[in-house]
Structures are given as C-alpha cells and as structure tokens.
Motif scaffolding. Sequence first.
Motif, PDB file in Angstrom:
ATOM      1  N   LEU A 172       0.837  -1.243   0.025  1.00 51.55           N
ATOM      2  CA  LEU A 172      -0.022   0.082   0.133  1.00 51.55           C
ATOM      3  C   LEU A 172       0.912   1.264   0.021  1.00 51.55           C
ATOM      4  CD1 LEU A 172      -2.926   1.141   0.359  1.00 51.55           C
ATOM      5  CD2 LEU A 172      -2.808   1.106   2.693  1.00 51.55           C
ATOM      6  N   ILE A 173       0.680   2.059  -0.673  1.00 54.69           N
ATOM      7  CA  ILE A 173       1.303   3.418  -1.156  1.00 54.69           C
ATOM      8  C   ILE A 173       0.281   4.356  -0.410  1.00 54.69           C
ATOM      9  CG2 ILE A 173       2.498   5.036  -2.439  1.00 54.69           C
ATOM     10  CD1 ILE A 173       2.984   2.737  -4.604  1.00 54.69           C
ATOM     11  N   LYS A 174       0.810   5.043   0.577  1.00 55.98           N
ATOM     12  CA  LYS A 174      -0.181   6.343   1.173  1.00 55.98           C
ATOM     13  C   LYS A 174       0.564   7.412   0.846  1.00 55.98           C
ATOM     14  CE  LYS A 174      -0.727   3.326   5.442  1.00 55.98           C
ATOM     15  NZ  LYS A 174      -0.676   3.537   6.868  1.00 55.98           N
ATOM     16  N   LEU A 175      -0.267   8.473   0.480  1.00 58.32           N
ATOM     17  CA  LEU A 175       0.213   9.827   0.362  1.00 58.32           C
ATOM     18  C   LEU A 175       0.089  10.619   1.620  1.00 58.32           C
ATOM     19  CD1 LEU A 175       0.511  11.869  -1.899  1.00 58.32           C
ATOM     20  CD2 LEU A 175      -1.729  12.251  -2.000  1.00 58.32           C
ATOM     21  N   TYR A 176       1.368  11.215   1.884  1.00 58.41           N
ATOM     22  CA  TYR A 176       1.581  12.042   3.189  1.00 58.41           C
ATOM     23  C   TYR A 176       1.304  13.622   2.695  1.00 58.41           C
ATOM     24  CZ  TYR A 176       3.695  13.868   7.063  1.00 58.41           C
ATOM     25  OH  TYR A 176       3.966  14.451   8.209  1.00 58.41           O
ATOM     26  N   VAL A 177       0.326  13.942   3.163  1.00 60.79           N
ATOM     27  CA  VAL A 177       0.048  15.491   3.057  1.00 60.79           C
ATOM     28  C   VAL A 177      -0.062  16.195   4.173  1.00 60.79           C
ATOM     29  CG1 VAL A 177      -1.501  17.253   1.629  1.00 60.79           C
ATOM     30  CG2 VAL A 177      -1.101  14.773   0.975  1.00 60.79           C
ATOM     31  N   THR A 213       1.591  20.919   1.556  1.00 60.24           N
ATOM     32  CA  THR A 213       2.963  20.510   1.487  1.00 60.24           C
ATOM     33  C   THR A 213       2.676  18.669   1.173  1.00 60.24           C
ATOM     34  OG1 THR A 213       3.573  22.015   2.684  1.00 60.24           O
ATOM     35  CG2 THR A 213       5.078  20.492   2.279  1.00 60.24           C
ATOM     36  N   VAL A 214       3.269  18.643  -0.167  1.00 57.43           N
ATOM     37  CA  VAL A 214       3.141  17.032  -0.438  1.00 57.43           C
ATOM     38  C   VAL A 214       4.567  16.648  -0.107  1.00 57.43           C
ATOM     39  CG1 VAL A 214       2.569  15.383  -2.200  1.00 57.43           C
ATOM     40  CG2 VAL A 214       1.399  17.518  -1.991  1.00 57.43           C
TER      41      VAL A 214
END
Length: 138
Positions: free
Chosen positions: A5-10, A137-138
């Motif tokens: 699983l790839i999680k987006l961190y924002v 901010t990504v």
Amino acid sequence: MPASLIKLYVIAVSSVPVATGGTVTTTVDPVVTRFNAVLTAGMITTDTTIPAADFLDDNGDAITDLPSPPTDGYYNVYVNGVLQEGGLSTLTTASLVLATTDTVAGTPVVLEVADFSSVTSTITTEPTISAPTITITV
C-alpha cells in the motif's frame, strides 16, 4: 514482490478567516406603561379579577382596555407594592386575573407592561472578512 500500500503523505496548514470593521447599531426603545387599581370585595370571588375599566393610567385617567400581553416583552404585577410571581396572573385586554383569593379589599395593584417589539438592529458598515489561506505540502 508482494503488493504494498502506498500512502500519500500531505500536510495542510490553514489560517483562520479574520473579520474586521463593521458597525452594528441596535436601537432599544421599549414602550412601558403602568396602570393601578384598588381591589374591591366584588373582584375577589373564585380568583381575583380586576376589570380593565377599574384601572387608571399614570396620569390618573380611566382606561377602557389593557394592553395585550406583549410577545416581545413582559408584564409585572405588584400587589400592595410586592412583585408577584409570573405564573400567578393572567393579562388580557379585558382584565387582570390573579390566581388567588388571599387578597383584601382596598389593596392597591400596579400593572407594569414593557413591550420591546420596536427593537431594531442595522449594519451600517459591512464587515470585511478575509479568506482563509490554505498551504498544502506534499
């Protein structure tokens, strides 16, 4: 290699909108009227009913009708100078009824009616409200 699983961190940071300026003017101009009567033995039956015609206004003039109980206001009843509890009286344009027979002929009764229905509020200067700032901010 197994799937992962790839999680987006924002990270999001925002500022609170700020309101400045603006003038609200509220005008309170209540209509307050007072009436007085003296109890007679005939008024004291299963309750104490004081007909409107037995009241005098602040100038000592006889009246024919009492004011209606105000929707935006209140009325106070004083028996022998003592403020009575609100639930013990009923006001109509025809009479004031006291839910008691524990009164004596010759006792003064004062009715005070305060009507606040003429209260107005206006905004004379519109407020300026800033939009929030959102930084992502990504």
